[in-house]
Design an enzyme around this catalytic site. Structure first.
Site, PDB file in Angstrom:
ATOM      1  N   CYS A   1     -34.107-109.687 -27.674  1.00  9.76           N
ATOM      2  CA  CYS A   1     -33.511-109.869 -28.776  1.00  9.76           C
ATOM      3  C   CYS A   1     -32.652-108.755 -29.465  1.00  9.76           C
ATOM      4  O   CYS A   1     -31.496-108.922 -29.831  1.00  9.76           O
ATOM      5  CB  CYS A   1     -34.694-110.206 -29.915  1.00  9.76           C
ATOM      6  SG  CYS A   1     -35.746-111.594 -29.497  1.00  9.76           S
TER       7      CYS A   1
ATOM      8  N   HIS B   1     -32.607-108.792 -37.126  1.00  7.78           N
ATOM      9  CA  HIS B   1     -33.146-108.085 -35.986  1.00  7.78           C
ATOM     10  C   HIS B   1     -32.209-107.314 -35.219  1.00  7.78           C
ATOM     11  O   HIS B   1     -32.151-107.290 -33.866  1.00  7.78           O
ATOM     12  CB  HIS B   1     -33.649-109.547 -34.745  1.00  7.78           C
ATOM     13  CG  HIS B   1     -35.186-109.018 -34.318  1.00  7.78           C
ATOM     14  ND1 HIS B   1     -35.934-108.138 -35.008  1.00  7.78           N
ATOM     15  CD2 HIS B   1     -35.492-109.206 -33.029  1.00  7.78           C
ATOM     16  CE1 HIS B   1     -37.058-108.250 -34.252  1.00  7.78           C
ATOM     17  NE2 HIS B   1     -36.881-108.733 -33.123  1.00  7.78           N
TER      18      HIS B   1
END
Length: 470
Positions: A54, A103
């Protein structure tokens, strides 16, 4: 006088395999709206995530820099140096806004977004925008959003436990629609919409879960080179990396994963239709990385294999831009190419820090000179200690596992599921030697000690990089 530069909508899912689109020929998955974007626009059939995790993947997307140059090869937190896509578009006069997942390490506003309706996920533990939405609507905050008990990484699944309007995917689409309803028409906008799913927890609304549970679903495929379990195993850690479970459990996992994607597709329809989206808008759809989904007895990501590393990438341009559309490009492209492409679309100079290349020349002419291959890597993967390295041109793939001192080679044209490792096949020795040398050239001088300049070296311990929970 109104600024007539094109608006930009960048839609990103999380953990979305490149083969999980109807237009990719998936046997059961329904993604009509994404299929329409791909069919009416440009679909890149060989798009990859160079670091299929991610945080590194999203940082690469926002900086246009290779993972090794943006500072992280595994999930973690580190300063994000150099110009970013939202920072440059904001400076160029665009209205920049992020919805849902960031993120990146730093917050969305710290990397240049003017505003953000920010929540990295539905889990309790932080007063983010999604949790505030639940609280404002009388939901038992903060416990309700994860009362389903499903893991943030793992194979157990179930349908969503609250009203569908409280699902993170619906909230994400709601906020995208809200932005489009009130945006300032005197300024072009850059809207980044970031769905959490199909990342775990796999909790689609019951309608979508039931739809796929009622179908015959494709089963995981496992090459002999990858087989760890001889049969289903019970008692595995629910958040394991390698798994082989009973057939009904595999079907549930896959049904929930497909249901999450189908749900997102239907919610995307709410803000890409013409009565909501201004006609002068470039739409991009992609994902940060894929999901192994039981293939080769792996789940989750961080692997060099197609289910983990190959991603969807769809572009649709306004008709008045004169960009050739309704075609498929099979050249190797990567997340680092998004920033320079969008800057060119916006008429903003691409900074020297960017490693990626604008896709517009390739879209204009599929025969234009382009990179020969992509280099991908991760710092640490359980069971392989020192991570992985891979090279691919979309037609074949070379893999080096430094912790094992092992190499793999796959012919993606004849073996797209990577069932046969050709590394020891003498018929491919010369070709493998060429790819091995390419990787040596890529890694020479790196502090991890991957190579002495002549050979790839087995590493006894993990490479630098602190892993955190995904």
């Amino acid at each position: 006088m109104p600024d007539t530069r094109p608006n930009i909508v960048l839609i990103t899912t999380d953990q979305h395999r490149g083969d999980c689109l109807g237009i990719e020929g998936h046997p059961v998955l329904q993604t009509p709206y994404l299929d329409w974007i791909g069919a009416s626009g440009v679909r890149f059939s060989r798009a990859y995530s160079a670091c299929p995790v991610c945080v590194p993947a999203r940082r690469t997307m926002m900086t246009g820099r290779r993972p090794v140059n943006q500072g992280l090869l595994m999930n973690g937190n580190a300063p994000l140096t150099g110009p970013t896509l939202p920072d440059m578009l904001t400076e160029a006069g665009y209205r920049t806004h992020l919805v849902a997942k960031g993120h990146f390490g730093p917050s969305p506003t710290e990397i240049g977004f003017e505003t953000a309706c920010w929540a990295d996920g539905p889990r309790a533990g932080g007063d983010n925008a999604y949790q505030q939405f639940l609280k404002d609507n009388g939901v038992d905050w903060p416990r309700a959003s994860d009362a389903h008990g499903m893991p943030s990484n793992g194979y157990p699944v179930r349908s969503w436990h609250l009203d569908e309007r409280f699902h993170f995917t619906n909230w994400c689409a709601d906020e995208a629609v809200r932005f489009l309803e009130v945006h300032d028409t005197d300024r072009p906008f850059f809207l980044s919409v970031n769905f959490l799913h199909p990342h775990q927890p796999h909790t689609p609304p019951a309608f979508y879960y039931d739809r796929y549970m009622a179908m015959e679903l494709p089963e995981p495929y496992v090459g002999d080179w990858a087989r760890v379990f001889d049969g289903p195993v019970r008692g595995l850690n629910p958040e394991c990396w390698r798994m082989c479970v009973d057939e009904p459990v595999i079907k549930q996992m896959r049904a929930a994963y497909y249901g999450c994607i189908n749900h997102i597709d239907n919610q995307i329809a709410r803000f890409i239709l013409r009565y909501v989206l201004p006609p002068n808008t470039v739409v991009v759809f992609t994902s940060d990385h894929g999901e192994m989904l039981g293939d080769h007895q792996w789940i989750r990501k961080r692997n060099p294999y197609e289910p983990s590393a190959r991603i969807p990438m769809l572009w649709r341009f306004p008709d008045d831009m004169g960009v050739p559309q309704e075609h498929v490009i099979d050249r190797p492209v990567e997340l680092m190419d998004i920033m320079p492409t969008l800057l060119e679309v916006a008429g903003v100079p691409v900074p020297d820090s960017v490693d990626g290349e604008s896709l517009l020349p390739l879209i204009q002419d599929g025969n234009t000179p382009w990179r020969e291959y992509l280099h991908g890597e991760c710092a640490e993967v359980p069971s392989t200690d020192s991570g992985m390295q891979y090279l691919t041109d979309g037609r074949c793939k070379y893999v080096w596992l430094p912790g094992q001192g092992a190499e793999q080679f796959f012919d993606l044209e004849t073996d797209p599921r990577e069932m046969t490792n050709l590394a020891d096949n003498p018929d491919y020795a010369a070709e493998i030697a060429m790819w091995r040398q390419r990787l040596i050239d890529e890694l020479e001088g790196r502090p991890e000690g991957f190579t002495d300049g002549k050979r790839l070296l087995k590493l006894d311990g993990p490479t630098p990089g602190k892993a955190i929970k995904d």
